[in-house]
Design a protein around this motif. Structure first.
Motif, PDB file in Angstrom:
ATOM      1  N   ASP A 148       0.852  -1.189   0.000  1.00 51.72           N
ATOM      2  CA  ASP A 148       0.000   0.000   0.000  1.00 51.72           C
ATOM      3  C   ASP A 148       0.890   1.242   0.000  1.00 51.72           C
ATOM      4  N   ASP A 149       0.309   2.370  -0.354  1.00 47.58           N
ATOM      5  CA  ASP A 149       1.037   3.655  -0.343  1.00 47.58           C
ATOM      6  C   ASP A 149       2.374   3.535  -1.077  1.00 47.58           C
ATOM      7  N   THR A 150       2.369   2.947  -2.261  1.00 51.29           N
ATOM      8  CA  THR A 150       3.607   2.795  -3.028  1.00 51.29           C
ATOM      9  C   THR A 150       4.131   4.148  -3.477  1.00 51.29           C
ATOM     10  N   SER A 151       5.449   4.239  -3.625  1.00 51.14           N
ATOM     11  CA  SER A 151       6.066   5.504  -4.023  1.00 51.14           C
ATOM     12  C   SER A 151       7.351   5.230  -4.796  1.00 51.14           C
ATOM     13  N   LEU A 152       7.760   6.187  -5.614  1.00 55.89           N
ATOM     14  CA  LEU A 152       9.039   6.150  -6.326  1.00 55.89           C
ATOM     15  C   LEU A 152       9.656   7.535  -6.254  1.00 55.89           C
TER      16      LEU A 152
END
Length: 375
Positions: A148-152
């Motif tokens: 969840d709440d993936t980011s790059l």
């Protein structure tokens, strides 16, 4: 690249130990000629990164307007006479980092916003996109099931064409877990998730070098040897320094730039250099400044860009360090029309590009996009 917002850091007194006073080559003591090539009609836009390789030059960032959308992603390509902005795969979000392997192998990372539900509002998701020479498309990464709440936050392409992307996600317990991915440069290739325990709390940029060696910077510097990460030892006076830009000239010549909180100057510019044995401090002016990116011009001289919020240093807000007559980093260049500067790159002709926001910022927010070039 990040806006000029305060971040958690330890306030330290002025005075840096282990200073390298002659770490760079002397340069002529005059301001070089910059040309303002900012995109037209770019009010509400800011550019966070610029890259140039293989004859292609791109810049990425975000745009805000008066609609209900928070931000819209921006990716602009230089055509030789101006900027062109192809359609984006995400309607809402922003792009923070960029890498070019070839004119038809361009990668950008950032965040997209999705509507989670009537009561939940918008949800942020990792955004990785690929330019194939004709159009942008979104690329899925193998985050673990249930992430969840993936980011790059960072992307780079190495000399072999492998693409590296760094980010993170929340696991089932709600704990943040860093993530590093590697894929081939041809858009449809398989992606591998690699060890990502950098020892850093956050990562702002990657630099992928020969032999699978990768450096990550953020609240420190860490090195990946293809198997595991080793947090780098920096001079003790730099405890608490934050880094936003890195450039590897050779395996034994790596530079990183950023800032450190200072009780007298608020933020003091920081430059460090690895010489194959240790990271050492490169002397910077004792004035208020924050550094975001570094490149080297056609003569091999560093050009470091950032911002200052001290009008006594530069009322326009831009902050550019290059080498002065004694070989020390100094502030002698002031690109016309530039405000805060977040990205820098050098093309095959040795021309330096920089992007950010136009001068005239209010409350730390630039009124429009800025792009500049110098020979």
């Amino acid at each position: 690249m990040f806006l000029s917002l305060p971040r958690a850091a330890t306030a330290l007194a002025v005075g840096l130990a282990t200073v390298v006073a002659t770490a760079v080559s002397p340069a002529a003591a005059h301001t070089r000629s910059w040309r303002d090539i900012s995109p037209a009609e770019s009010n509400g836009t800011v550019l966070f990164d610029v890259e140039s390789a293989g004859g292609a030059t791109w810049a990425v960032g975000r745009h805000s307007d008066t609609t209900t959308r928070t931000f819209t992603p921006v990716a602009m390509r230089w055509t030789g006479t101006g900027w062109q902005a192809p359609p984006q795969p995400a309607d809402e979000g922003h792009l923070d980092d960029l890498a070019i392997g070839a004119p038809d192998e361009v990668w950008a990372v950032g965040t997209r916003f999705e509507t989670a539900g009537e009561s939940d509002g918008e949800q942020a998701r990792a955004l990785l996109q690929h330019w194939n020479g004709t159009a942008w498309s979104e690329v899925a990464l193998p985050f673990p099931e249930g992430a969840d709440d993936t980011s790059l936050s960072a992307v780079d392409v190495d000399a072999r064409g492998s693409v590296w992307a760094f980010g993170g996600y929340a696991d089932a317990a709600g704990q943040y877990v860093p993530a590093l991915f590697r894929g081939d440069a041809h858009g449809g290739g398989a992606w591998t998730r690699l060890p990502a325990n950098t020892g850093l709390n956050w990562v702002s940029q990657l630099e992928a070098g020969p032999g699978g060696v990768v450096h990550a910077i953020g609240d420190g510097i860490s090195r990946f040897d293809g198997t595991s990460w080793t947090k780098q030892s920096l001079p003790p006076a730099l405890d608490g320094a934050l880094f936003d830009g890195i450039e590897m000239r050779t395996t034994n010549d790596v530079w990183a730039v950023g800032h450190i909180r200072d009780e007298n100057l608020w933020r003091r510019p920081v430059v460090v250099r690895y010489d194959g044995r240790a990271w050492r401090t490169v002397r910077t002016p004792a004035e208020t400044g924050q550094l975001y990116d570094i490149t080297f011009d056609g003569s091999g001289r560093p050009v470091i860009v950032g911002e200052t919020q001290d009008p006594a240093v530069n009322p326009a807000g831009n902050y550019v360090l290059t080498t002065g007559p004694q070989g020390l980093l100094t502030r002698t260049e002031d690109p016309p029309g530039a405000g805060f500067l977040y990205g820098a790159a050098t093309d095959a002709a040795g021309r330096v590009w920089t992007v950010g926001g136009a001068s005239g910022a209010e409350g730390g927010v630039s009124p429009a996009a800025y792009a500049g070039i110098r020979r």
